[in-house]
Every structure is written in structure tokens, then in C-alpha cells.
Write a protein that holds these residues in place. Structure first.
Motif, PDB file in Angstrom:
ATOM      1  N   ARG A 172       0.861  -1.190   0.000  1.00 22.67           N
ATOM      2  CA  ARG A 172       0.000   0.000   0.000  1.00 22.67           C
ATOM      3  C   ARG A 172       0.887   1.225   0.000  1.00 22.67           C
ATOM      4  N   LEU A 173       0.707   2.100  -0.992  1.00 18.41           N
ATOM      5  CA  LEU A 173       1.507   3.304  -1.108  1.00 18.41           C
ATOM      6  C   LEU A 173       0.753   4.466  -0.468  1.00 18.41           C
ATOM      7  N   ILE A 174       1.347   5.030   0.568  1.00 14.77           N
ATOM      8  CA  ILE A 174       0.728   6.074   1.370  1.00 14.77           C
ATOM      9  C   ILE A 174       1.484   7.379   1.155  1.00 14.77           C
ATOM     10  N   ALA A 175       0.755   8.460   0.926  1.00 10.02           N
ATOM     11  CA  ALA A 175       1.396   9.760   0.706  1.00 10.02           C
ATOM     12  C   ALA A 175       2.188  10.176   1.941  1.00 10.02           C
ATOM     13  N   SER A 176       3.412  10.622   1.722  1.00  9.62           N
ATOM     14  CA  SER A 176       4.281  11.027   2.812  1.00  9.62           C
ATOM     15  C   SER A 176       4.925  12.368   2.467  1.00  9.62           C
ATOM     16  N   ARG A 177       5.934  12.740   3.243  1.00  4.41           N
ATOM     17  CA  ARG A 177       6.663  13.986   3.013  1.00  4.41           C
ATOM     18  C   ARG A 177       8.150  13.719   3.066  1.00  4.41           C
ATOM     19  N   VAL A 212       5.420   6.435   1.552  1.00  7.80           N
ATOM     20  CA  VAL A 212       5.815   5.440   2.539  1.00  7.80           C
ATOM     21  C   VAL A 212       5.076   4.177   2.128  1.00  7.80           C
ATOM     22  N   ILE A 213       5.765   3.035   2.179  1.00  5.74           N
ATOM     23  CA  ILE A 213       5.206   1.792   1.648  1.00  5.74           C
ATOM     24  C   ILE A 213       4.920   0.827   2.794  1.00  5.74           C
ATOM     25  N   SER A 214       3.652   0.469   2.924  1.00  2.00           N
ATOM     26  CA  SER A 214       3.231  -0.555   3.882  1.00  2.00           C
ATOM     27  C   SER A 214       3.220  -1.899   3.165  1.00  2.00           C
ATOM     28  N   VAL A 215       3.911  -2.885   3.731  1.00  3.78           N
ATOM     29  CA  VAL A 215       4.091  -4.186   3.086  1.00  3.78           C
ATOM     30  C   VAL A 215       3.571  -5.285   4.008  1.00  3.78           C
ATOM     31  N   THR A 216       2.687  -6.124   3.488  1.00  5.91           N
ATOM     32  CA  THR A 216       2.278  -7.326   4.217  1.00  5.91           C
ATOM     33  C   THR A 216       2.501  -8.539   3.322  1.00  5.91           C
ATOM     34  N   PRO A 233       1.334  13.745  10.136  1.00  2.05           N
ATOM     35  CA  PRO A 233       0.693  13.264  11.368  1.00  2.05           C
ATOM     36  C   PRO A 233      -0.575  12.461  11.086  1.00  2.05           C
ATOM     37  N   GLY A 234      -0.644  11.273  11.685  1.00  2.00           N
ATOM     38  CA  GLY A 234      -1.823  10.430  11.586  1.00  2.00           C
ATOM     39  C   GLY A 234      -1.955   9.631  10.311  1.00  2.00           C
ATOM     40  N   SER A 235      -1.041   9.816   9.351  1.00  2.00           N
ATOM     41  CA  SER A 235      -1.202   9.139   8.057  1.00  2.00           C
ATOM     42  C   SER A 235      -1.029   7.633   8.163  1.00  2.00           C
ATOM     43  N   LEU A 236      -0.363   7.155   9.211  1.00  3.76           N
ATOM     44  CA  LEU A 236      -0.138   5.717   9.364  1.00  3.76           C
ATOM     45  C   LEU A 236      -1.066   5.089  10.400  1.00  3.76           C
ATOM     46  N   ALA A 237      -2.087   5.827  10.803  1.00  2.00           N
ATOM     47  CA  ALA A 237      -3.064   5.270  11.737  1.00  2.00           C
ATOM     48  C   ALA A 237      -3.717   4.041  11.117  1.00  2.00           C
ATOM     49  N   GLY A 238      -3.756   2.959  11.858  1.00  2.00           N
ATOM     50  CA  GLY A 238      -4.344   1.723  11.356  1.00  2.00           C
ATOM     51  C   GLY A 238      -3.365   0.814  10.643  1.00  2.00           C
ATOM     52  N   SER A 260      11.363  13.100  18.277  1.00  2.00           N
ATOM     53  CA  SER A 260      10.344  12.444  19.083  1.00  2.00           C
ATOM     54  C   SER A 260       9.070  12.240  18.269  1.00  2.00           C
ATOM     55  N   ALA A 261       8.649  13.260  17.523  1.00  2.00           N
ATOM     56  CA  ALA A 261       7.444  13.146  16.708  1.00  2.00           C
ATOM     57  C   ALA A 261       7.632  12.116  15.599  1.00  2.00           C
ATOM     58  N   TYR A 262       8.815  12.082  15.013  1.00  2.00           N
ATOM     59  CA  TYR A 262       9.088  11.138  13.925  1.00  2.00           C
ATOM     60  C   TYR A 262       9.002   9.697  14.441  1.00  2.00           C
ATOM     61  N   TRP A 263       9.594   9.437  15.584  1.00  2.00           N
ATOM     62  CA  TRP A 263       9.534   8.094  16.185  1.00  2.00           C
ATOM     63  C   TRP A 263       8.081   7.731  16.520  1.00  2.00           C
ATOM     64  N   ALA A 264       7.363   8.666  17.107  1.00  2.73           N
ATOM     65  CA  ALA A 264       5.980   8.388  17.511  1.00  2.73           C
ATOM     66  C   ALA A 264       5.094   8.070  16.312  1.00  2.73           C
ATOM     67  N   GLU A 265       5.262   8.829  15.228  1.00  3.97           N
ATOM     68  CA  GLU A 265       4.382   8.689  14.069  1.00  3.97           C
ATOM     69  C   GLU A 265       4.770   7.526  13.163  1.00  3.97           C
ATOM     70  N   THR A 266       6.031   7.115  13.208  1.00  2.00           N
ATOM     71  CA  THR A 266       6.510   6.123  12.251  1.00  2.00           C
ATOM     72  C   THR A 266       6.829   4.777  12.881  1.00  2.00           C
ATOM     73  N   VAL A 267       7.190   4.760  14.149  1.00  2.00           N
ATOM     74  CA  VAL A 267       7.575   3.511  14.817  1.00  2.00           C
ATOM     75  C   VAL A 267       6.511   3.080  15.821  1.00  2.00           C
ATOM     76  N   LYS A 268       6.194   3.951  16.785  1.00  2.00           N
ATOM     77  CA  LYS A 268       5.239   3.583  17.823  1.00  2.00           C
ATOM     78  C   LYS A 268       3.836   3.377  17.264  1.00  2.00           C
ATOM     79  N   LEU A 269       3.424   4.241  16.348  1.00  2.00           N
ATOM     80  CA  LEU A 269       2.057   4.188  15.838  1.00  2.00           C
ATOM     81  C   LEU A 269       1.754   2.875  15.139  1.00  2.00           C
ATOM     82  N   VAL A 270       2.765   2.271  14.495  1.00  2.09           N
ATOM     83  CA  VAL A 270       2.526   1.026  13.756  1.00  2.09           C
ATOM     84  C   VAL A 270       2.834  -0.215  14.594  1.00  2.09           C
ATOM     85  N   GLY A 271       3.242  -0.018  15.846  1.00  2.00           N
ATOM     86  CA  GLY A 271       3.517  -1.149  16.727  1.00  2.00           C
ATOM     87  C   GLY A 271       4.767  -1.925  16.376  1.00  2.00           C
ATOM     88  N   ALA A 272       5.792  -1.248  15.852  1.00  2.00           N
ATOM     89  CA  ALA A 272       7.006  -1.931  15.404  1.00  2.00           C
ATOM     90  C   ALA A 272       7.783  -2.524  16.574  1.00  2.00           C
TER      91      ALA A 272
END
Length: 330
Positions: A172-177, A212-216, A233-238, A260-272
Motif C-alpha cells: 500500500r503506497l501512502i502519501a508522505s513527506r 511510505v510503503i506498507s508491506v504485508t 501526522p496520523g497518516s499511518l493510523a491503522g 520524538s514526533a518522527y519516532w511516535a508517528e513512524t515507529v510507535k504508531l505502527v507497533g514496530a
């Protein structure tokens, strides 16, 4: 009298300019050592039944489950700094072919640049031609493909949020910055609106769409490829990902609040549970030599690693390094 003053002024200005040049040259060759992080390098794997990944510098990754292989970026040519800044650049077929050989890649289902800057997208059309891959991206990527003479049928243009099925992989290709830098604000996109035919000046490879590419995978494995240290912010929710390939370019020059924001939005939010840093190496040095960290003049990889490891300890996330060219289980 005035003539002598002017001559002295010219001499002073030339001396000052020389000092600046010497300073820049010296700083451009000072960089953190990678020795402290060698113990973090993941072991190579010969298990062809597992999803394995190969890393080839910057954000070039090959995902392979033994049936299907696909690649992010495919940037191998890595022209040197003076040619990049003052000349015209383009793919080097000899280097591309040798790099594909070292990766053990003959056939790819897709090559997907995470955005259109040269250090991600310049070689991608040639990689697609060599491997039969689809070139995947947005309209800017289409113009890079057209400029390289790639057939329209060999390009797949996607919209944000669209999914792509590659064998047992679902992408899944998700718009990022882009990471905010003096050259990219991290908020706007600079599209490429006409065919880009290499060789060309580096500035022709404008940012374009950033992904940003989500891969399953049907095995249950899940990954996230965050190629640039930008935040939406919030683009990787779910989104869920056990392993994040985390772009760290220029992250060492960001303040604590941004990291801190980068880690929270990219690592913690996805449960890595694992983070593998990418886009930390000096891509103006050839792949025929061992990778080196980006110079201190541009980034600070020591600060990045100290920050990631501290956050990893706090949140139960393992930080590991990728081996170069060798297959590993991420």
C-alpha cells in the motif's frame, strides 16, 4: 593609496574564500565511524522459504520470498560529488548491471522509488528495463520513465492509498513527506512535468510524489519502508508493521521535538518491534567501497543512533543494521 587598499581587499577576500573552500572540503571528509554499530548488523540468511531482504545503500531494498522479488529505488550509479554538483548525471549501465549481479537479481516484479530525487529514482527505469519490472510511482515517476524510453505498458501510476499485489506481497503506497531540508521544505511537492532524459543536471530530478510503503505478506510478516524522515501526522493510523525500515537522512540535524514526533508517528504508531535504519550512507561514494556515513557537514549519524537506541530501549524496539548486498531476515 586607493589602489593599494583595493589590492589588499582583494587579497583578504581571496584568502577568506580559500579558507571557506578548505573548511568545506575538510568537513565533507569528516564523518562518524560505523565501527561502533558493526555488532548491530543482522546475520545473513540462506532460508529461501522466509521473506528476505537485501540492502544496497540509501533506500534500495530487495524484498524476496523465493517466488516474487521487488525493489525500492534501485539507485546504484552514485555519481561523485563534483560531477553531481557541477556536471550532468545519469545512470551508469555497467554499475547498475554489476550491482544487480551482486544482489543476485535477474527478474523483479516491480521497482518503486520512494520519491523522484536522483538518489532514489535516477536508475529506476534502467533497472526496470534490465529486470522486466513495472516502474511504479506517481506522475513525476512517469516522466522519468518516459525520458528514459521506458514503454508506457511497463509503468504503473498509482494514487495515494492504492494497493499493489505482487505475488504474496500486498503493498500500500501512502502519501508522505520529504525530510525538511534547505532544498525540500517537507510540506510541498515539486512535480516533474515533462520527460526527463538523462544525462541532466541533478536539479532536474525534483521531489515529486513522496511515498511510505506498507508491506504485508501472506506468511504474516509486515514491514514499513519510510524512505525519508518526513512526517504526515496520523497518516499511518491503522497501519501495522513489525519491522520499520526507517529513513534517517538529516535526522541528526533535527531537534529533539522533531525526532520524538518522527519516532511516535513512524515507529510507535505502527507497533514496530524492530527498526532498521536506511538512508544514512554517503551516496556520492561508490558501492564498490564499504559504505560510509554521511559527512558531519550534512548529518550526524552518531546522534541518530544514540537517539534511536535510547527510544528503542524505552519502547521495547530492537535497532539493528542491515548488511550490504547480503540477504537477511528483517
Amino acid at each position: 593609496m586607493i589602489g593599494r587598499l583595493l589590492k589588499r581587499l582583494v587579497v583578504v577576500l581571496l584568502a577568506a574564500l580559500l579558507l571557506v573552500v578548505v573548511f568545506v572540503v575538510v568537513q565533507f571528509n569528516r564523518r562518524p565511524s560505523l565501527a561502533p554499530y558493526q555488532s548491530l548488523t543482522l546475520p545473513t540468511s540462506t532460508d529461501t522459504s522466509a521473506v528476505r531482504v537485501r540492502f544496497a545503500g540509501v533506500t534500495t531494498l530487495v524484498f524476496d520470498d523465493g517466488e516474487t522479488a521487488w525493489m525500492t529505488d534501485g539507485f546504484f550509479s552514485r555519481p561523485p560529488v563534483l560531477r553531481t554538483l557541477f556536471g550532468r548525471i545519469g545512470p551508469d549501465p555497467t554499475i547498475v548491471d554489476e550491482s544487480l549481479r551482486r544482489l543476485g537479481v535477474r527478474k523483479l516484479a516491480a521497482v518503486i522509488p520512494v520519491h523522484a530525487h536522483y538518489d532514489h529514482a535516477m536508475d529506476a527505469p534502467l533497472v526496470a528495463q534490465r529486470t522486466g519490472a513495472l516502474l511504479v510511482g506517481g506522475e513525476s515517476m512517469r516522466q522519468i520513465g518516459r525520458g528514459a524510453g521506458l514503454a508506457e505498458a511497463q509503468m504503473r501510476i498509482v494514487k495515494p492509498g492504492e494497493t499493489l499485489q505482487l505475488g504474496k506481497f500486498t503493498l500500500r503506497l501512502i502519501a508522505s513527506r520529504h525530510s525538511p531540508t534547505p532544498y525540500s521544505s517537507g510540506h510541498g511537492q515539486e512535480p516533474i512535468t515533462e520527460p526527463l532524459t538523462p544525462p541532466a543536471h541533478v536539479t532536474r530530478w525534483r521531489e515529486g510524489e513522496v511515498w511510505v510503503i506498507s508491506v504485508t505478506h501472506t506468511s504474516g510478516r509486515s514491514f514499513l519502508v519510510q524512505g525519508s524522515a518526513g512526517i504526515v501526522p496520523g497518516s499511518l493510523a491503522g497501519v501495522r508493521a513489525e519491522t520499520v525500515f526507517l529513513g534517517t537522512g538529516t535526522l541528526g540535524r533535527k531537534d529533539e521535538a522533531y525526532r520524538s514526533a518522527y519516532w511516535a508517528e513512524t515507529v510507535k504508531l505502527v507497533g514496530a518491534k524492530r527498526v532498521i535504519p536506511i538512508h544514512w550512507d554517503d551516496f556520492m561514494l561508490p558501492l564498490s567501497e564499504p559504505l560510509q556515513a554521511t559527512p558531519w557537514l550534512i548529518d550526524d549519524f552518531d546522534t541518530v543512533m544514540a537517539d534511536l537506541q535510547q527510544r528503542g530501549r524505552q519502547d521495547g524496539v530492537e535497532v539493528r543494521m542491515p548488511p550490504l548486498f547480503e540477504p537477511f531476515v528483517p
